[in-house]
Design an enzyme around this catalytic site. Structure first.
Site, PDB file in Angstrom:
ATOM      1  N   SER A  49       0.861  -1.189   0.000  1.00 51.73           N
ATOM      2  CA  SER A  49       0.000   0.000   0.000  1.00 51.73           C
ATOM      3  C   SER A  49       0.893   1.234   0.000  1.00 51.73           C
ATOM      4  O   SER A  49       2.107   1.140   0.214  1.00 51.73           O
ATOM      5  CB  SER A  49      -0.879   0.002   1.244  1.00 51.73           C
ATOM      6  OG  SER A  49      -0.054   0.187   2.386  1.00 51.73           O
ATOM      7  N   ASP A  81      -0.975  -1.500  -4.106  1.00 52.99           N
ATOM      8  CA  ASP A  81      -2.341  -1.587  -3.585  1.00 52.99           C
ATOM      9  C   ASP A  81      -2.886  -0.171  -3.335  1.00 52.99           C
ATOM     10  O   ASP A  81      -2.211   0.647  -2.708  1.00 52.99           O
ATOM     11  CB  ASP A  81      -2.287  -2.377  -2.269  1.00 52.99           C
ATOM     12  CG  ASP A  81      -3.649  -2.710  -1.711  1.00 52.99           C
ATOM     13  OD1 ASP A  81      -4.592  -2.867  -2.501  1.00 52.99           O
ATOM     14  OD2 ASP A  81      -3.753  -2.834  -0.471  1.00 52.99           O
ATOM     15  N   ASP A 103      -6.730   3.634  -7.544  1.00 51.54           N
ATOM     16  CA  ASP A 103      -7.985   3.715  -6.804  1.00 51.54           C
ATOM     17  C   ASP A 103      -8.571   5.119  -6.963  1.00 51.54           C
ATOM     18  O   ASP A 103      -8.210   6.048  -6.241  1.00 51.54           O
ATOM     19  CB  ASP A 103      -7.726   3.383  -5.324  1.00 51.54           C
ATOM     20  CG  ASP A 103      -8.979   3.488  -4.469  1.00 51.54           C
ATOM     21  OD1 ASP A 103     -10.027   3.918  -4.992  1.00 51.54           O
ATOM     22  OD2 ASP A 103      -8.911   3.141  -3.278  1.00 51.54           O
ATOM     23  N   GLU A 133     -10.831   0.565  -9.316  1.00 53.02           N
ATOM     24  CA  GLU A 133     -11.835   0.355  -8.265  1.00 53.02           C
ATOM     25  C   GLU A 133     -13.063   1.202  -8.524  1.00 53.02           C
ATOM     26  O   GLU A 133     -12.990   2.381  -8.829  1.00 53.02           O
ATOM     27  CB  GLU A 133     -11.262   0.700  -6.882  1.00 53.02           C
ATOM     28  CG  GLU A 133     -12.327   0.572  -5.774  1.00 53.02           C
ATOM     29  CD  GLU A 133     -11.777   0.734  -4.361  1.00 53.02           C
ATOM     30  OE1 GLU A 133     -10.620   0.353  -4.118  1.00 53.02           O
ATOM     31  OE2 GLU A 133     -12.517   1.243  -3.508  1.00 53.02           O
ATOM     32  N   GLY A 180     -10.083  -3.560   7.519  1.00 52.60           N
ATOM     33  CA  GLY A 180      -9.836  -3.583   8.967  1.00 52.60           C
ATOM     34  C   GLY A 180     -10.702  -4.580   9.702  1.00 52.60           C
ATOM     35  O   GLY A 180     -11.258  -5.499   9.098  1.00 52.60           O
ATOM     36  N   GLY A 208     -10.789  -6.092   1.627  1.00 51.04           N
ATOM     37  CA  GLY A 208     -11.280  -6.186   3.005  1.00 51.04           C
ATOM     38  C   GLY A 208     -11.727  -7.593   3.368  1.00 51.04           C
ATOM     39  O   GLY A 208     -12.727  -7.778   4.054  1.00 51.04           O
ATOM     40  N   ALA A 209     -10.967  -8.593   2.929  1.00 50.67           N
ATOM     41  CA  ALA A 209     -11.422  -9.985   3.105  1.00 50.67           C
ATOM     42  C   ALA A 209     -11.024 -10.600   4.445  1.00 50.67           C
ATOM     43  O   ALA A 209     -11.503 -11.683   4.781  1.00 50.67           O
ATOM     44  CB  ALA A 209     -10.909 -10.856   1.962  1.00 50.67           C
ATOM     45  N   SER A 210     -10.196  -9.930   5.232  1.00 50.17           N
ATOM     46  CA  SER A 210      -9.885 -10.451   6.573  1.00 50.17           C
ATOM     47  C   SER A 210     -11.163 -10.443   7.394  1.00 50.17           C
ATOM     48  O   SER A 210     -11.926  -9.470   7.344  1.00 50.17           O
ATOM     49  CB  SER A 210      -8.860  -9.550   7.285  1.00 50.17           C
ATOM     50  OG  SER A 210      -7.649  -9.536   6.611  1.00 50.17           O
ATOM     51  N   ASP A 231      -5.018  -8.171   4.505  1.00 48.75           N
ATOM     52  CA  ASP A 231      -3.979  -7.438   5.235  1.00 48.75           C
ATOM     53  C   ASP A 231      -4.119  -7.654   6.746  1.00 48.75           C
ATOM     54  O   ASP A 231      -3.208  -8.151   7.408  1.00 48.75           O
ATOM     55  CB  ASP A 231      -4.069  -5.937   4.888  1.00 48.75           C
ATOM     56  CG  ASP A 231      -2.919  -5.134   5.492  1.00 48.75           C
ATOM     57  OD1 ASP A 231      -1.991  -5.753   6.048  1.00 48.75           O
ATOM     58  OD2 ASP A 231      -2.940  -3.896   5.422  1.00 48.75           O
TER      59      ASP A 231
HETATM   60  O1  G3H Z   1      -6.251  -3.573   0.010  1.00 51.55           O
HETATM   61  C1  G3H Z   1      -6.112  -4.277   1.028  1.00 51.55           C
HETATM   62  C2  G3H Z   1      -7.203  -5.038   1.567  1.00 51.55           C
HETATM   63  O2  G3H Z   1      -8.411  -4.732   1.025  1.00 51.55           O
HETATM   64  C3  G3H Z   1      -7.068  -5.608   2.925  1.00 51.55           C
HETATM   65  O3  G3H Z   1      -8.193  -5.502   3.763  1.00 51.55           O
HETATM   66  O4  G3H Z   1      -7.092  -5.475   5.995  1.00 51.55           O
HETATM   67  O5  G3H Z   1      -9.507  -5.940   5.742  1.00 51.55           O
HETATM   68  O6  G3H Z   1      -7.833  -7.614   4.981  1.00 51.55           O
HETATM   69  P1  G3H Z   1      -8.157  -6.184   5.201  1.00 51.55           P
HETATM   70 ZN    ZN Z   2      -8.261  -2.699  -0.132  1.00 48.40          ZN
END
Ligand code: G3H
Ligand code: ZN
Length: 283
Positions: A49, A81, A103, A133, A180, A208-210, A231
């Protein structure tokens, strides 16, 4: 081996699996991801990032990630990213990234198309791929009202238009995930994903898959998600590893004895994700 985003995502789309894109900030994170990918025989995306580049330096990150990719027996993409600044994107081009994300989601549609097109033109000229995006992937959004949540999501007709106009190689969409930590269970709009997939040919990206459940991830991949960004899960694994090492031996002052266990912890998480995404064995 080093490859472009377009190559790995093209294969993923045909094979109906997703490739994991993991954020890197230092050597241990890079090594953890590469070791997991090699063990799982999986393609992988190392991404940095703008914050990561500021922390470590674009030249350091590029050198580390490129070296890791060159040495690896599996396909490795070195990706920017959430790039928002044309000059910084050009720095990544110059430092040997194999793909970039522009983005422009904070802009209205036409302006987003304009900034994205400019990056596509330059990046494609030097053989690099571009992720765009459309729709806003916010922070934790439990307090966001339903109509605001809807407004931030990607409109299928806009997505079709955006993909055609810009010529991006991958498209990040907003279907209910957030960056997050989640306070509750994230709710993904699978109908929206289906409708976008029906009109957009380029590989789709889930940010945001975490913290998203395994079931939801599997369904998203079935419905056409080809790149999955992680992330927070890695950050937490890193910190868990450090805490455990320090707790076990509070007098330890050798960084290798503290960062080594953190690297192992991250490697395990990455391996689990690669299996879940269906990319294990696809290298
Ligand atoms: O661009 C990075 C991601 O979308 C990571 O999101 O921290 O929720 O896994 P995350
Ligand atoms: Zn992201």
């Amino acid at each position: 081996m080093l490859v472009t985003l377009k190559e790995v995502l093209g294969d993923a789309q045909k094979g109906r699996y997703a490739v994991g894109a993991f954020n890197v900030n230092n050597m241990e994170i890079v090594q953890a991801i590469i070791e997991a990918a090699e063990e799982q025989q999986s393609p992988v995306i190392l991404q940095a990032s703008q914050g990561g580049l500021k922390y470590a330096g674009v030249d350091y990150i590029a050198a580390m990630a490129r070296l890791a990719g060159e040495k690896a027996s599996v396909p490795v993409v070195v990706h920017l990213d959430h790039g928002t600044d044309f000059k910084q994107i050009m720095l990544c081009v110059r430092n040997g990234f194999t793909s970039v994300m522009i983005d422009g989601s904070k802009y209205p549609l036409e302006e987003n198309i304009e900034v994205t097109k400019k990056v596509v033109e330059v990046a494609h000229a030097v053989g690099m791929s571009v992720e765009g995006e459309l729709g806003k992937i916010g922070g934790v959004e439990d307090d966001v009202k339903v109509d605001e949540r809807e407004a931030a999501m990607t409109d299928p007709a806009d997505a079709e238009y955006f993909a055609k106009e810009t010529g991006v190689d991958a498209l990040a969409i907003s279907i209910g995930t957030a960056h997050g930590l989640y306070k509750g269970e994230p709710r993904l709009d699978f109908d929206r994903l289906k409708n976008i997939r029906a009109v957009v040919d380029v590989p789709l990206v889930l940010h945001g898959a975490s913290g998203v459940s395994d079931e939801a991830i599997k369904k998203a991949v079935e419905l056409g998600i080809c790149k999955i960004n992680i992330d927070t899960d890695i950050r937490q694994a890193f910190t868990r590893g450090v805490h455990a090492a320090v707790k076990e031996n509070p007098d330890e002052f050798d960084p290798r004895k503290i960062l080594g266990p953190a690297r192992d912890e991250m490697k395990n998480i990455v391996a689990t994700k690669l299996k879940l995404f269906g990319s294990a064995g696809k290298a």
